[in-house]
Design a protein around this motif. Structure first.
Motif, PDB file in Angstrom:
ATOM      1  N   PHE A  82       3.076  26.889   7.967  1.00 26.15           N
ATOM      2  CA  PHE A  82       2.901  27.203   9.386  1.00 26.15           C
ATOM      3  C   PHE A  82       3.187  25.969  10.222  1.00 26.15           C
ATOM      4  O   PHE A  82       2.775  24.859   9.876  1.00 26.15           O
ATOM      5  N   TYR A  83       3.892  26.168  11.323  1.00 27.60           N
ATOM      6  CA  TYR A  83       4.013  25.119  12.330  1.00 27.60           C
ATOM      7  C   TYR A  83       3.698  25.761  13.682  1.00 27.60           C
ATOM      8  O   TYR A  83       4.308  26.772  14.058  1.00 27.60           O
ATOM      9  N   VAL A  84       2.744  25.200  14.404  1.00 30.06           N
ATOM     10  CA  VAL A  84       2.302  25.777  15.671  1.00 30.06           C
ATOM     11  C   VAL A  84       2.308  24.700  16.746  1.00 30.06           C
ATOM     12  O   VAL A  84       1.789  23.592  16.538  1.00 30.06           O
ATOM     13  N   ASP A  85       2.906  25.006  17.888  1.00 33.25           N
ATOM     14  CA  ASP A  85       2.743  24.170  19.073  1.00 33.25           C
ATOM     15  C   ASP A  85       2.618  25.107  20.276  1.00 33.25           C
ATOM     16  O   ASP A  85       2.521  26.324  20.116  1.00 33.25           O
ATOM     17  N   THR A  86       2.613  24.571  21.483  1.00 34.75           N
ATOM     18  CA  THR A  86       2.362  25.397  22.660  1.00 34.75           C
ATOM     19  C   THR A  86       3.501  26.365  22.977  1.00 34.75           C
ATOM     20  O   THR A  86       3.345  27.231  23.832  1.00 34.75           O
ATOM     21  N   SER A  87       4.626  26.238  22.286  1.00 34.61           N
ATOM     22  CA  SER A  87       5.713  27.189  22.513  1.00 34.61           C
ATOM     23  C   SER A  87       5.674  28.364  21.544  1.00 34.61           C
ATOM     24  O   SER A  87       6.333  29.378  21.771  1.00 34.61           O
ATOM     25  N   GLY A  88       4.920  28.232  20.437  1.00 38.14           N
ATOM     26  CA  GLY A  88       4.851  29.362  19.522  1.00 38.14           C
ATOM     27  C   GLY A  88       4.540  28.990  18.095  1.00 38.14           C
ATOM     28  O   GLY A  88       4.026  27.894  17.801  1.00 38.14           O
ATOM     29  N   VAL A  89       4.902  29.892  17.181  1.00 38.38           N
ATOM     30  CA  VAL A  89       4.566  29.769  15.763  1.00 38.38           C
ATOM     31  C   VAL A  89       5.825  29.922  14.917  1.00 38.38           C
ATOM     32  O   VAL A  89       6.605  30.875  15.114  1.00 38.38           O
TER      33      VAL A  89
END
Length: 341
Positions: A82-89
């Motif tokens: 998983f990689y998550v930041d404020t733009s999405g997943v």
């Protein structure tokens, strides 16, 4: 051994209606968000995941907050990347979810959502906090903002475009039927599980699971809040702000007095003997009041120490104010708290 399929929310019945806009309303902790999040992470097409404000998205993007429950429950492998930041997943290097705060959604019109088929708006129904008046507030023109975002994502998906038409799922705890979305489409309180509107384009699910309720009552916290107003909301799935105090049907002998326009809705005032009734029924040609600086046509500005505000307050304090439903009651109470003045 607990059979989780009997305890927690199953989205299959709601999805079988194939509605375009789906309101999924149920008790706290029944698994609404979990079910739709798992689906968003595992289906072929991408998802637009909406929260109301920028800070909501920022909280969602911290660490493993978005996916920790999926891994913890064993429905997603702990080896999943998983990689998550404020733009999405991103999952295993593939973009699966786009995060969008509704408050700034108008700035996203140039972004392509070509590979999406689903929009999920989590925590759509606000919970008021009397100690924090800034919490529990919807955006000023929220439904229009939501429809604008929906149109931006959907574009023109014709039958031969090769792309599925967008469907939206708006998830929330059952706090009250009085919210901007239900007001916009004329959705009134009901007790059965499903209702459809606009020729099946809109679905409202009023979810209640008796097995979940009984299990939650057995927990120590469930025993603590059982029988309280909060327990009725968190366990029994009774709308928190929708009690039946002062709810009474207007009598046929009641005489129409005037209307008050509160944003896009009108409340009719009806007098019968010694009771003042507030109703969603009104005389379209009758006298109409509205908040100051918002009057249109021949509407009359509301003034604090003049009728009809003084009528409402006087009848209320005399115990003689009645409401035909909770939507009317919540709106009039907000009026009395000066939100519309």
């Amino acid at each position: 051994m607990i059979d989780k399929s009997e305890i927690f929310y199953d989205k299959s019945k709601a999805m079988s209606y194939n509605a375009m806009i789906n309101f999924i309303m149920g008790g706290r902790g029944v698994g609404k968000t979990f079910a739709y999040k798992l689906w968003a992470c595992t289906k072929r097409w991408e998802t637009v995941w909406v929260r109301r404000r920028v800070e909501d998205i920022q909280e969602l993007a911290k660490g493993d907050r978005f996916y920790a429950d999926l891994v913890g429950e064993g429905v997603v492998s702990p080896d999943t990347d998983f990689y998550v930041d404020t733009s999405g997943v991103w999952i295993d290097g593939e973009k699966k979810i786009h995060f969008v705060p509704l408050s700034v959604a108008t700035r996203r019109k140039s972004i392509s959502f070509h590979n999406t088929d689903t929009m999920i708006f989590d925590e759509v129904f606000e919970e008021k906090d009397p100690k924090n008046p800034n919490k529990g507030r919807y955006l000023p023109d929220e439904v229009t903002d939501f429809l604008g975002l929906f149109e931006t994502v959907n574009r023109m998906r014709l039958p031969d475009s090769g792309r599925p038409e967008l469907r939206a799922f708006l998830l929330g705890n059952k706090t009250t039927f009085d919210n901007p979305y239900f007001s916009y489409w004329g959705i009134y309180p009901f007790s059965d599980r499903f209702r459809t509107y606009k020729n099946g384009l809109i679905l409202v699910e009023n979810y209640r699971n008796e097995a979940f309720i009984e299990l939650k009552k057995q927990t120590r916290f469930g025993q603590l809040i059982d029988g309280t107003d909060y327990g009725n909301y968190a366990i029994e799935n009774i709308a928190w702000y929708d009690d039946n105090a002062f709810i009474e049907k207007r009598k046929p002998t009641a005489k129409y007095v005037c209307s008050i326009r509160l944003d896009d809705a009108k409340i009719g005032l009806w007098l019968d003997e010694n009771l003042l009734f507030c109703s969603q029924k009104f005389n379209p040609s009758g006298k109409t009041f509205a908040k100051q600086y918002d009057c249109i046509d021949d509407e009359i500005p509301l003034k604090r120490k003049e009728a009809p505000l003084t009528w409402i307050e006087n009848y209320y304090y005399a115990g003689k104010l009645r409401f035909e439903d909770n939507i009317c009651k919540n709106r009039v109470f907000r009026l009395m708290q000066a939100e519309y003045k």
